[in-house]
Design an enzyme around this catalytic site. Sequence first.
Site, PDB file in Angstrom:
ATOM      1  N   LYS A  54      -1.087  -2.684  -0.532  1.00  0.00           N
ATOM      2  CA  LYS A  54      -1.117  -4.059  -0.021  1.00  0.00           C
ATOM      3  C   LYS A  54      -2.235  -4.319   0.994  1.00  0.00           C
ATOM      4  CE  LYS A  54       3.382  -5.742  -1.202  1.00  0.00           C
ATOM      5  NZ  LYS A  54       4.175  -4.516  -1.480  1.00  0.00           N
ATOM      6  N   GLU A  76       5.092 -14.060   4.039  1.00  0.00           N
ATOM      7  CA  GLU A  76       6.439 -13.553   3.840  1.00  0.00           C
ATOM      8  C   GLU A  76       6.356 -12.049   3.616  1.00  0.00           C
ATOM      9  OE1 GLU A  76       4.579 -14.890   1.504  1.00  0.00           O
ATOM     10  OE2 GLU A  76       4.524 -13.156   0.143  1.00  0.00           O
ATOM     11  N   SER A 342       1.664   3.226  -6.141  1.00  0.00           N
ATOM     12  CA  SER A 342       1.307   2.103  -5.265  1.00  0.00           C
ATOM     13  C   SER A 342       1.587   2.338  -3.787  1.00  0.00           C
ATOM     14  CB  SER A 342       2.026   0.842  -5.741  1.00  0.00           C
ATOM     15  OG  SER A 342       3.418   1.071  -5.855  1.00  0.00           O
TER      16      SER A 342
HETATM   17  C1  LIG Z   1       5.139  -4.564  -2.589  1.00  0.00           C
HETATM   18  C2  LIG Z   1       5.043  -3.330  -3.338  1.00  0.00           C
HETATM   19  C3  LIG Z   1       5.048  -3.322  -4.742  1.00  0.00           C
HETATM   20  C4  LIG Z   1       5.239  -4.567  -5.563  1.00  0.00           C
HETATM   21  O1  LIG Z   1       4.252  -5.518  -5.435  1.00  0.00           O
HETATM   22  P1  LIG Z   1       3.203  -5.829  -6.584  1.00  0.00           P
HETATM   23  O2  LIG Z   1       2.571  -7.090  -6.148  1.00  0.00           O
HETATM   24  O3  LIG Z   1       3.975  -5.956  -7.856  1.00  0.00           O
HETATM   25  O4  LIG Z   1       2.266  -4.691  -6.633  1.00  0.00           O
HETATM   26  C5  LIG Z   1       4.877  -2.127  -5.386  1.00  0.00           C
HETATM   27  N1  LIG Z   1       4.747  -0.971  -4.709  1.00  0.00           N
HETATM   28  C6  LIG Z   1       4.762  -0.930  -3.355  1.00  0.00           C
HETATM   29  C7  LIG Z   1       4.632   0.385  -2.669  1.00  0.00           C
HETATM   30  C8  LIG Z   1       4.915  -2.101  -2.627  1.00  0.00           C
HETATM   31  O5  LIG Z   1       4.941  -2.051  -1.305  1.00  0.00           O
END
Ligand SMILES: *Cc1c(COP(=O)(O)O)cnc(C)c1O
Length: 364
Positions: A54, A76, A342
């Site tokens: 993010k 948010e 992610s």
């Molecule tokens: C917020 C988040 C997601 C989901 O958000 P996307 O916009 O779908 O990428 C996925 N993995 C992590 C670690 C997150 O913090």
Amino acid sequence: MENTSHDFITELRSIRKHFQGRPTPVYYAKTLSEKYGGRIYLKREDLNHTGAHKLNHCMGEALLAKYLGKKKLIAETGAGQHGVALATAAAYFGLECEIHMGEVDIVKEHPNVVRMKILGAKVIPVTFGLKTLKEAVDSAFGAYLEDPINSIYCIGSVVGPHPFPMMVRDFQRVVGIEAKEQYFEMTGENPDNVVACVGGGSNAMGIFSSFIQDEDCELYGVEPSGKSLNLGDHAATMTKGSPGMIHGFKCYLLQDEKGEPAPVYSIASGLDYPGVGPEHSMLKDLGRVNYVTANDKETLDSFFELSRLEGIIPALESAHAVAFACKLAQEKPRQSILVNLSGRGDKDVDFVVENYGKDYGIKF
Ligand SMILES: *Cc1c(COP(=O)(O)O)cnc(C)c1O
């Protein structure tokens, strides 16, 4: 204009390298691959500063705020990851920051609330509706509209009205650009499959964007099928949703008979959103991306397995992608799979151990 664009990109590149710690590595998960077959690689966004992908779009959004002369960032947050990332960006640029968060998530993701406050952000509890991500978006939009001159709304995923989905995708594109280059350097090839979890869809769009043109590369977006596929037990928007409107844009949507966004659930707070990015909705209709699911049990199994086999504690969101990748590896034992990991699981460890530790041999 030309110089402005050049300066913007130069500054963003410098931030990514010196502040965020990019490029993040691609890692061959040898033990996991030996167990399931196939060759599983992880793009390590868990190593990005603040622990998830993010920050890639937050630093871009905050840099944009600086260029536009804005004083305050508003957003948010669900799991708290976007809030922490944006609070970090605000601190970096010396801007005010206001984060709207559902009361339910405030309790569940307490460490991230503490982090936001340490970073100097104001956390606004959202007390209406289901008190989770969807209501937090409504609340943040409302606050932004009260002072659109001095504030900027920094959305947390590839959702909302234009140009938000495009902006966030373009800021996340760095993940795919790096991963493609790094994977090629390691193997001399392109991956056969790319897998990412999908909440709103930003980490998935980031990595997919570099592979969409490669027709022999299969793309998989993994949604949470939660406790079951009954309405209210999951957030599998693509699998069970139908076209509808939410937060000012059209997409696949989990909705009730009246067309109102339905209640959703996921063990991973960052995935429990009833809508999904409009570009993902298009990619589904085109048949270019396969949208699949992983449930809570499969996700928890992968959370512990990646921790114990590879020494990497994944975020519960990312564990959905890992769970599906392991299934895919069994189906396609000769192929390679690149997973966008992610985020890291530090934020989830207390919740997981308290609720499920016993099932995985953890006793105190
Ligand atoms: C917020 C988040 C997601 C989901 O958000 P996307 O916009 O779908 O990428 C996925 N993995 C992590 C670690 C997150 O913090």
